[in-house]
Write a protein that holds these residues in place. Structure first.
Motif, mmCIF file in Angstrom:
data_model
loop_
_atom_site.group_PDB
_atom_site.id
_atom_site.type_symbol
_atom_site.label_atom_id
_atom_site.label_comp_id
_atom_site.label_asym_id
_atom_site.label_seq_id
_atom_site.Cartn_x
_atom_site.Cartn_y
_atom_site.Cartn_z
ATOM 1 N N HIS A 1 0.857 -1.186 -0.171
ATOM 2 C CA HIS A 1 -0.121 -0.013 0.055
ATOM 3 C C HIS A 1 0.731 1.224 -0.042
ATOM 4 O O HIS A 1 2.152 1.154 0.252
ATOM 5 N N HIS B 1 6.275 1.681 3.426
ATOM 6 C CA HIS B 1 6.074 0.556 2.458
ATOM 7 C C HIS B 1 6.807 0.551 1.175
ATOM 8 O O HIS B 1 7.179 -0.372 0.333
ATOM 9 N N HIS C 1 -7.560 -0.116 5.533
ATOM 10 C CA HIS C 1 -6.366 0.635 5.720
ATOM 11 C C HIS C 1 -5.816 2.001 5.057
ATOM 12 O O HIS C 1 -5.847 2.812 5.368
HETATM 13 ZN ZN ZN Z 1 0.113 1.575 6.475
#
Ligand code: ZN
Length: 335
Positions: free
Chosen positions: A77, A82, A178
């Protein structure tokens, strides 16, 4: 940020599936796990933040892997920890690797943030955050630059498609909640789910308010989408869930039941906190998280407001409260 105790090399946890853990600032959710699949196609899932790119490169080298052999990076994501190092890792792969992510998070990755600063300003104004705190929010937004380098997404991943990772076939599972474009990767032959931040063992993952780029109130019901996405991965019956922070999960059913219980409790608590008088999201967030204290704009306050707002959206949908704009601020009252 201390880099002491970081991992020096990848650890093989299943044949051809390796993990390394990279530090990120703050206590929660804690260091980020990145997974490397080796074999037919060398694929890295998540990268850690920009400021640990060199460390990631060292870990590759210490483990006997060459970045130029990397075929693909998959970002689960569009959060900084990330994808933040993706651009550098791609450069160090001599441009051979490319970045893949879900189309709905591709703009966050390309721009380095989900929405323009003006949209965040409108959001915090609507939430009732005092003006001084809103000004103090700006440095937090700039911290993003330190944590992540914007990066073009070369391949857009679709829900239900199968991609090759190492010597495994992995199913792309779109799991919004999320973030808009969160994905999980499921390897049926091993019953392994790579969950990103969709499932975490030590904390209930945040279903973040999805900031609208035009400054309108977040419309999407992050919590509702999040719980629907949990059902979607539960239906796959994974035996092992490899998370992006903390330990792996072996009993996903129990974990999800725990999330649901805390969600219901928090919703009840919020309803009680609103009481009879009109109030703002900010005031309720302060009451829900009294430990935040102080008059500074911290990341924790940002999270508290998002958490409060997304739960209030559900209370509104259930017909228990009314949320209405009062000028530029959102007023809320129980029915
Ligand atoms: Zn996250």
């Amino acid at each position: 940020m201390t880099l002491v105790n970081h991992q020096k090399r990848f650890e093989e946890i299943f044949p051809g599936i390796w993990v390394a853990t990279l530090p990120i600032p703050g206590r929660r959710p804690g260091p980020v796990n990145v997974y490397l699949f080796t074999g037919e196609k060398n694929v890295l899932v998540d990268t850690g933040a920009r400021n640990t790119a060199t460390l990631a490169k060292q870990i590759f080298r210490n483990s006997g892997f060459e970045l130029k052999d990397l075929y693909q990076i998959v970002a689960t994501h569009g959060h900084l920890d990330h994808y933040g190092a993706a651009r550098r890792l791609i450069k160090w792969s001599e441009g051979r690797a490319h970045l893949a992510a879900h189309p709905e998070d591709a703009p966050s990755i390309l721009n380095g943030r989900e929405a323009p600063l003006s949209a965040y300003a409108a959001y915090f104004r609507a939430m009732g955050v005092p003006v001084l705190l809103r000004l103090l929010m700006l440095p937090l937004m700039f911290m993003g630059k330190f944590m992540a380098e914007p990066c073009p997404v070369d391949r857009l991943l679709k829900d239900g498609e199968t991609i090759r990772m190492g010597n495994y076939d992995a199913l792309v599972v779109s799991t919004p909640g999320h973030t808009r474009g969160s994905i999980c990767l499921y390897i049926p032959s091993r019953k392994i789910l790579i969950a990103g931040d969709h499932i975490l063992a030590h904390i209930t993952p945040n279903a973040f308010a999805m900031i609208e780029t035009n400054g309108a109130l977040p419309l999407r019901l992050s919590q509702e989408e999040y719980y629907r996405s949990l059902e979607k991965v539960l239906a796959l019956s994974p035996e092992i869930v490899l998370t992006a922070h903390g330990k792996a999960v072996t009993d996903i059913g129990k974990m999800v039941a725990g999330y649901k219980t805390s969600f219901e409790k928090r919703k009840e608590k919020l309803f009680a906190l609103i009481g009879g008088r009109e109030t703002s999201v900010y005031r309720i967030a302060r009451r829900l998280f009294p430990e935040l204290g102080g008059k500074r704009f911290s990341l924790d306050l940002f999270l508290a407001i998002s958490e409060t707002y997304t739960h209030l959206q559900i209370l509104e949908k259930e017909g228990k409260i009314v949320m209405e704009m009062r000028g530029q601020r959102l007023g809320l009252i129980t029915k």
